[in-house]
Scaffold this motif. Structure first.
Motif, PDB file in Angstrom:
ATOM      1  N   THR A   1       0.855  -1.193   0.000  1.00 45.40           N
ATOM      2  CA  THR A   1       0.000   0.000   0.000  1.00 45.40           C
ATOM      3  C   THR A   1       0.888   1.239   0.000  1.00 45.40           C
ATOM      4  OG1 THR A   1      -0.150  -0.225   2.376  1.00 45.40           O
ATOM      5  CG2 THR A   1      -2.031  -0.995   1.133  1.00 45.40           C
ATOM      6  N   CYS A   2       0.379   2.266  -0.657  1.00 43.27           N
ATOM      7  CA  CYS A   2       1.203   3.453  -0.903  1.00 43.27           C
ATOM      8  C   CYS A   2       1.772   4.048   0.387  1.00 43.27           C
ATOM      9  CB  CYS A   2       0.408   4.515  -1.650  1.00 43.27           C
ATOM     10  SG  CYS A   2      -0.507   3.856  -3.062  1.00 43.27           S
ATOM     11  N   SER A   3       0.991   4.015   1.455  1.00 41.95           N
ATOM     12  CA  SER A   3       1.426   4.665   2.694  1.00 41.95           C
ATOM     13  C   SER A   3       2.580   3.921   3.369  1.00 41.95           C
ATOM     14  CB  SER A   3       0.248   4.788   3.653  1.00 41.95           C
ATOM     15  OG  SER A   3      -0.240   3.500   3.962  1.00 41.95           O
TER      16      SER A   3
ATOM     17  N   HIS B   1       5.267   6.023   1.324  1.00 44.28           N
ATOM     18  CA  HIS B   1       5.073   7.448   1.042  1.00 44.28           C
ATOM     19  C   HIS B   1       4.247   8.115   2.131  1.00 44.28           C
ATOM     20  CE1 HIS B   1       6.780   6.888  -2.890  1.00 44.28           C
ATOM     21  NE2 HIS B   1       5.874   5.983  -3.214  1.00 44.28           N
TER      22      HIS B   1
ATOM     23  N   LEU C   1       0.490  10.930  -5.524  1.00 40.57           N
ATOM     24  CA  LEU C   1       0.518   9.524  -5.927  1.00 40.57           C
ATOM     25  C   LEU C   1       0.340   9.293  -7.433  1.00 40.57           C
ATOM     26  CD1 LEU C   1      -1.502   7.935  -2.989  1.00 40.57           C
ATOM     27  CD2 LEU C   1       0.963   7.807  -3.343  1.00 40.57           C
TER      28      LEU C   1
ATOM     29  N   CYS D   1       1.339  -0.219  -9.009  1.00 39.94           N
ATOM     30  CA  CYS D   1       0.271   0.648  -8.483  1.00 39.94           C
ATOM     31  C   CYS D   1      -1.124   0.124  -8.779  1.00 39.94           C
ATOM     32  CB  CYS D   1       0.407   2.049  -9.058  1.00 39.94           C
ATOM     33  SG  CYS D   1       1.924   2.880  -8.559  1.00 39.94           S
TER      34      CYS D   1
END
Ligand code: HEC
Ligand code: HEC
Ligand code: HEC
Ligand code: HEC
Ligand code: HEC
Ligand code: HEC
Ligand code: HEC
Length: 305
Positions: free
Chosen positions: A217-219, A222, A228, A283
């Protein structure tokens, strides 16, 4: 041919002279070995004497923040016993032959096999100088946890593969006698390389002892305020046209990279570290994001090259 005879030692008159000569020869040999090992361990020897084949690699090194660090600090076994050290010397010595004979072929170290070899490039090479616990300040927008990776048995060059030899900063120019050339290596600090292990759906991609799930997951990597959506997506016709062209380009590149990955696996690199990652699927989950839209719009399937 002179015969080696012990008669001299038996003769009381010649004995002292024989003993002195024996010492002189033994001492001379020892001095030669010590000087040779020392000399061949210097940057001058590595960089100037034998390594035409390594010109590109050395050019990149000269421009790197490690340009004052000796080649041996990273390339010789750390705290090795004498046998291991000599073995490593002989092995690197043999590399001279194709250079001197001018029969070498390029590219050198395709696919970063060396960086993926834990025996030759384990974290020990780096922790001589760097602490795993040191809190670093990564580039803005990137999170990294060095200790968690080290604890999961992941060594430094799994990510820092081009350390001291960044061939993007210093592109290769050497051509081998047979016309072959070096290629720019992939950089494992790129997001695609993180997804060799990290996975959007939380699947365990790692294999072997200590294999663990790594969140995609992106978090994970980042901070909340990070932009994003990639720059490429901002083109007006991204959703209707450009993404398809880009995707097809990537699928084509993946073909060549998969051939390389097979070779790496044959050299003992674990499959999950050798396998290339399709950038789109860092992604997007294909089945959830691409396929529904394509089905709805009746556009040709996305995976076939
Ligand atoms: C900070 C550590 C470090 C130093 C210092 C260093 N290297 Fe490297 N070197 C590496 C790593 C890591 C790799 C593996 C790169 C990969 O697999 O992508 C490598 C790869 C290479 C390769 C394989 C070709 C390539 O480009 O991948 C050669 C040859 C080489 N180094 C020679 C040298 C020489 C000669 C010096 C000194 C002038 C030197 N290295 C200094 C870490 C270092
Ligand atoms: C002999 C000591 C020494 C060894 C061995 C060494 N380094 Fe370094 N490293 C340094 C020094 C000195 C710097 C530059 C210091 C600075 O600018 O903070 C540096 C800088 C770095 C940087 C930041 C600069 C950059 O190029 O991104 C990274 C990352 C790094 N080292 C990783 C590694 C890795 C990975 C290895 C093992 C393959 C390694 N180092 C081996 C001494 C060493
Ligand atoms: C899982 C991938 C990964 C592993 C394994 C890893 N690093 Fe890093 N490291 C990174 C990333 C990502 C950054 C941040 C790079 C940036 O700032 O863009 C970083 C930053 C650094 C920096 C600071 C660079 C700077 O410019 O200040 C050093 C030094 C460093 N790493 C050394 C090491 C050493 C030594 C090891 C092994 C003990 C190691 N790293 C293992 C991914 C990794
Ligand atoms: C070889 C496999 C591997 C690679 C490559 C890798 N990671 Fe990881 N990463 C892991 C594993 C496994 C964990 C989970 C460790 C744990 O749970 O203790 C992890 C955890 C993390 C965490 C901490 C997550 C948390 O919730 O605490 C961050 C941040 C991270 N990775 C960033 C990166 C970045 C950035 C890269 C690429 C530069 C990268 N990783 C590449 C295997 C990997
Ligand atoms: C395991 C760590 C990791 C995870 C998880 C991760 N990223 Fe990244 N991302 C990175 C690293 C490292 C970079 C910087 C290096 C690069 O440009 O590839 C980056 C760069 C980016 C960039 C700027 C470069 C580009 O491609 O335009 C965007 C945008 C981005 N990430 C979006 C995302 C989104 C969206 C997600 C969630 C689906 C995500 N990231 C999840 C590690 C990660
Ligand atoms: C918003 C809906 C939508 C989504 C989501 C979408 N696509 Fe598409 N895709 C399209 C449309 C519309 C076209 C047709 C473009 C054309 O005809 O030129 C297309 C075309 C393509 C093509 C070219 C097909 C060909 O035969 O030329 C590929 C490859 C592709 N998409 C891959 C992907 C991938 C991979 C994803 C997921 C990461 C994705 N698409 C997500 C709408 C979408
Ligand atoms: C670094 C992360 C990242 C990468 C890599 C990435 N995307 Fe995206 N993409 C996003 C984000 C974020 C959005 C916008 C949010 C969303 O729709 O989920 C998006 C949106 C899209 C859309 C628009 C969907 C719509 O409804 O209009 C398409 C099509 C798409 N991506 C295709 C692709 C394709 C094909 C690739 C590979 C070439 C790709 N993406 C690579 C992050 C990424």
């Amino acid at each position: 041919m002179a015969k080696i005879s012990l008669a001299g030692f038996k003769d009381p008159v010649r004995r002292p002279r024989m003993i002195m000569w024996t010492f002189a020869v033994v001492f001379g040999l020892a001095a030669f070995v010590i000087v040779a090992l020392g000399a061949t361990s210097t940057k001058f020897f590595c960089a100037q004497v034998c390594h035409k084949v390594q010109d590109d690699t050395i050019e990149a090194y000269e421009k790197s923040p490690h340009s004052q660090v000796s080649c041996m600090a990273c390339h010789e076994p750390v705290n090795a016993d004498t046998i291991t050290f000599l073995f490593a010397k002989v092995k690197s010595g043999l590399e001279v032959i194709p250079t001197v004979g001018n029969t070498f072929s390029l590219p050198l170290n395709p696919g970063s096999a060396l960086a993926l070899n834990a025996k030759e490039m384990g974290s020990k090479q780096c922790t001589q100088c760097h602490s795993v616990n040191r809190v670093i300040t990564p580039s803005e927008g990137i999170k990294i946890d060095h200790k968690k990776h080290e604890d999961a048995g992941i060594w430094c060059t799994v990510c820092h593969n081009r350390i001291a030899h960044d061939d993007v900063a210093a592109p290769p120019t050497l051509t081998a006698p047979n016309g072959s050339q070096n290629v720019v290596h992939p950089s494992f600090t790129k997001m695609t390389a993180c997804y060799r292990c990290h996975d959007l759906e939380g699947k365990v991609k790692m294999t072997g002892i200590g294999a663990k799930a790594a969140s995609g997951t992106c978090s994970t990597c980042h901070p909340a305020d990070f932009e994003l959506v990639p720059e490429s997506h901002k083109a007006a016709d991204w959703s209707v046209k450009l993404h398809g062209e880009k995707s097809k380009e990537i699928i084509k590149e993946m073909g060549a990279l998969e051939v390389e990955a097979k070779k790496l696996e044959e050299e003992g690199v674990p499959a999950y570290l050798a396998a290339p990652v399709d950038e789109c699927f860092t992604c997007h989950v294909e089945s959830k994001f691409c396929e529904p839209c394509h089905d709805r719009l009746k556009v040709t399937p996305t995976t076939a090259p």
